[in-house]
Design a protein around this motif. Sequence first.
Motif, short mmCIF file in Angstrom:
data_model
loop_
_atom_site.label_atom_id
_atom_site.label_comp_id
_atom_site.label_asym_id
_atom_site.label_seq_id
_atom_site.Cartn_x
_atom_site.Cartn_y
_atom_site.Cartn_z
N UNK A 1 -19.17 -26.13 58.31
CA UNK A 1 -17.81 -26.44 58.76
C UNK A 1 -17.07 -25.17 59.12
N UNK A 2 -17.26 -24.11 58.33
CA UNK A 2 -16.63 -22.83 58.65
C UNK A 2 -17.09 -22.29 59.99
N UNK A 3 -18.40 -22.37 60.25
CA UNK A 3 -18.92 -21.93 61.55
C UNK A 3 -18.37 -22.83 62.65
N UNK A 4 -18.23 -24.12 62.35
CA UNK A 4 -17.70 -25.05 63.35
C UNK A 4 -16.27 -24.66 63.75
N UNK A 5 -15.43 -24.29 62.78
CA UNK A 5 -14.08 -23.83 63.09
C UNK A 5 -14.13 -22.60 64.00
N UNK A 6 -15.05 -21.68 63.70
CA UNK A 6 -15.17 -20.45 64.50
C UNK A 6 -15.62 -20.77 65.91
N UNK A 7 -16.64 -21.61 66.06
CA UNK A 7 -17.17 -21.96 67.38
C UNK A 7 -16.13 -22.75 68.17
N UNK A 8 -15.44 -23.65 67.50
CA UNK A 8 -14.40 -24.43 68.18
C UNK A 8 -13.30 -23.53 68.71
N UNK A 9 -12.93 -22.50 67.93
CA UNK A 9 -11.91 -21.56 68.38
C UNK A 9 -12.38 -20.77 69.59
N UNK A 10 -13.66 -20.38 69.59
CA UNK A 10 -14.21 -19.61 70.72
C UNK A 10 -14.25 -20.46 71.98
N UNK A 11 -14.67 -21.71 71.84
CA UNK A 11 -14.85 -22.58 73.00
C UNK A 11 -13.59 -23.36 73.36
N UNK B 1 -18.97 -29.87 66.46
CA UNK B 1 -18.35 -29.33 67.67
C UNK B 1 -19.17 -29.77 68.88
N UNK B 2 -18.50 -30.17 69.93
CA UNK B 2 -19.19 -30.54 71.17
C UNK B 2 -19.72 -29.27 71.85
N UNK B 3 -21.04 -29.16 71.93
CA UNK B 3 -21.67 -27.98 72.53
C UNK B 3 -22.27 -28.29 73.90
N UNK B 4 -21.78 -29.34 74.52
CA UNK B 4 -22.30 -29.73 75.82
C UNK B 4 -22.18 -28.58 76.83
N UNK C 1 -12.41 -26.01 71.64
CA UNK C 1 -12.73 -27.43 71.47
C UNK C 1 -12.33 -27.89 70.07
N UNK C 2 -12.45 -29.18 69.85
CA UNK C 2 -12.02 -29.79 68.59
C UNK C 2 -13.13 -29.68 67.53
N UNK C 3 -12.70 -29.72 66.26
CA UNK C 3 -13.64 -29.79 65.14
C UNK C 3 -13.67 -31.22 64.63
N UNK C 4 -14.89 -31.77 64.51
CA UNK C 4 -15.05 -33.12 63.98
C UNK C 4 -15.55 -33.01 62.54
N UNK C 5 -14.68 -33.29 61.58
CA UNK C 5 -15.04 -33.17 60.17
C UNK C 5 -15.74 -34.44 59.70
N UNK C 6 -16.61 -34.35 58.68
CA UNK C 6 -17.29 -35.54 58.17
C UNK C 6 -16.28 -36.55 57.60
N UNK C 7 -16.52 -37.82 57.84
CA UNK C 7 -15.66 -38.84 57.25
C UNK C 7 -16.27 -39.28 55.93
N UNK C 8 -15.41 -39.41 54.92
CA UNK C 8 -15.88 -39.76 53.58
C UNK C 8 -15.25 -41.09 53.17
N UNK C 9 -16.11 -42.08 52.89
CA UNK C 9 -15.63 -43.37 52.43
C UNK C 9 -16.26 -43.66 51.07
N UNK C 10 -15.42 -43.83 50.08
CA UNK C 10 -15.90 -44.07 48.72
C UNK C 10 -15.70 -45.51 48.31
N UNK D 1 -28.12 -24.22 62.09
CA UNK D 1 -28.87 -25.10 62.96
C UNK D 1 -28.01 -25.49 64.16
N UNK D 2 -28.55 -25.26 65.35
CA UNK D 2 -27.81 -25.59 66.58
C UNK D 2 -27.58 -27.10 66.67
N UNK D 3 -28.59 -27.90 66.35
CA UNK D 3 -28.44 -29.36 66.44
C UNK D 3 -27.46 -29.88 65.40
#
Length: 804
Positions: free
Chosen positions: A180-190, A12-15, A192-201, A4-6
Amino acid sequence: MLVSYKWLQEYVDLTGITAKELAEKITKSGIEVENVEILNKGVKGVVIGHVLEREQHPNADKLSKCLVDIGEGEPVQIICGAPNVAKGQKVAVAKVGAVLPGNFKIKKAKLRGEESNGMICSLQELGIESKFVAKEYADGIFVFPSDVPVGADALALLNLDDEVLELGLTPNRADCLSMIGVAYEVAAILGREVKLPSVELEETNESVHDYISVKVEATEDNPLYAARIVKNVKIGPSPLWMQTRLMAAGIRPHNNVVDITNYILLEYGQPLHAFDYDRLGSKEILVRRAKAGEKIVTLDDVERTLTENHLVITNGTEPVALAGVMGGANSEVQNDTTTVLIESAYFTSATIRKASKDHGLRSEASTRFEKGIDPARTKEALDRAAALMAEYAGGEIVSGVAEVNTLKQEEIVVTITIDRINSVLGTAITKEEVANILTNLQFAFTEDNGTFTITVPSRRRDISIPEDIIEEVARLYGYDNLPTTLPVAESQPGKLTPYQAKRRKVRRYLEDAGLFQAITYSLTSEEKATQFALETAEPIRLAMPMSEERSVLRQSLIPHLLEVVSYNRARQIENVAVYETGAVYLAKGNDELPEEKERLAGAITGVWHAHLWQGEKKAVDFYVVKGILDGLFHMLGLENRIEYKQAKREHMHPGRTAEVLLDGRVIGFVGQLHPSFQKENDLKETYVFELALTDLLNAEVEEIRYSTIPRFPSMTRDIALVVDKDVIAGDIQKTIIEAGGELLKEVSIFDVYEGDRLPEGKKSIAFSLRYFDPERTLTDEEVTAVHEKVIQAVEQQFGATLRG
């Protein structure tokens, strides 16, 4: 992998980059984007409506008359056929003027006498496939949560304003089987930074060990197993945004707990499984190999018999899941579930692949385990799932993780120099550019005087040698940026070898003659392996055949060509003429590779040619097939060195089969299939041939010599010889040629007679003999003298007499 693009924008910032532009960049970097699907499919004018009133249509049992607020002044009346429409619902409404998939326009209408101003839509009517719609809405309209605003864009709420990229992943890129794997790939291509989900338990004071203990017997198959307990959950629908993301990725929503496990699978690439803790039947999880004959009923309500090759999750005694493939029905999360045990584990690929194949179960989870997951995310995904269940199922997370961790994973370190990279790629990339590429890939590295020492992250299991790093540099540097050069070497233009050139001529000749080329399997069944073989040897059997029908290497091409004939005849194609050039395989010994020999074979059945206007039909017979071979031998310059001899071969007609000899040595055969064999294989009259193609094409041929058209006339003499029935005409013809000497230029058979006018056991064969000398006109005396020698020779050798 459907992306999903959205959704990807959360990591990853896709601006400034559209989905199509991103797809092109991903494709150019080495992962093909096969399609970019626009989810709205041209839909417009669909809003959220609030059903204020619902009553039975006065003139139709299956229609409802609804008063719907669509956020535009006065409510509108809409006639709806959905069985689940009810007062108070928030629904998708296509207003008058709206457009639905297929360019279907909504207009004012009257249904059974009642006015309808719009259409209350199901998800299927908005372009979502039925198999991705939650079961409760599969046969009716979709009901939105009560807090969605009336008049809002329904497409946006259903995520149908999104675009989905379909990645065609190769087996080595399992890292991109997650967002997340695709995000790493896209971030490397562009870059840009990868923003990982924050987990608070937020955990309770209770300990997970009071609820469950974990034991793993099969540590080689399952080196890491972790479990969390979430209690007091309330089963219900998952949030709308989660449901729509699952549907866009090709997964049907179920309930909040199951949907969260599927969501984490897509997000992290880590398969999870949720057990109903109260239905486990114990406080123990035991992971072991199944016992032979042990049974489990999986979530699809199928009872499956297990073997010792399968890994199972048990409650200490009985299986509750087929590890990595599918859960068991006895511990399924249901509407009354209140306590959930979440499983997150690392299973070895081979074990899961075996179970998946044996049971014909290919799931999203098994796919990822088979290709390999990142063990570094196993516990991260577990925590993320627990946090989401607390947020969207009202659960309370019990403190701690019950786990067994015997995983020993050494870091992969690859060393490579900048000179090596440039040498392979033919580039002049600087070490700064390489460092930037490695940084974008988020590969930890050090650089010393042009030498890079790279620590490969666990998510990239496909990288282990310097050449892998070169590939990463090349694809992110840009294949389009690599210089184009011609090879520098002393070389000659490529051309066909004499053998290849002759083989091509053979194929063209047969196709010009009306045969179609077939290409069949080299593997066959044990029964067919030696049928029709020119040479036989011990059949060569595969160690791990896919099926018994394809378990042995062939020794003849004909059995498979007959399969082609049968296939065509089963589809009402009665006239079939096919040929094949291919290898057969003859065993040489236990420790030696088989000998490959190239053969030429053909199979012909039905009508050879037909002129229906003239009422003429010519069915295939022995002489049609022999004529094709005669033309082939003539083209190869071998016609004077070929002989045909009557022969008897298994599965061949005893009176319509001949061996083909080249220089007196058998190189093949031609003839009709035996009638009984034809009947067994549901074939009509069929003719076949098979030749040792290597012998034919490697035969030395004299250069073509041309002679002038004769200036002097020839003389023709005909003779009819009465001989015993078992005398072969070809042998007589050979004797005539030898006795006729240089003056005899042509000998042909034009008649064979057997009947009442001849003694019993005799037959008459008539030959036409042509004599001439290219230098002069022959006299009757000269021809008579030679002709007498011919008659004497056949009389002496075959006891022939001239027929009066």
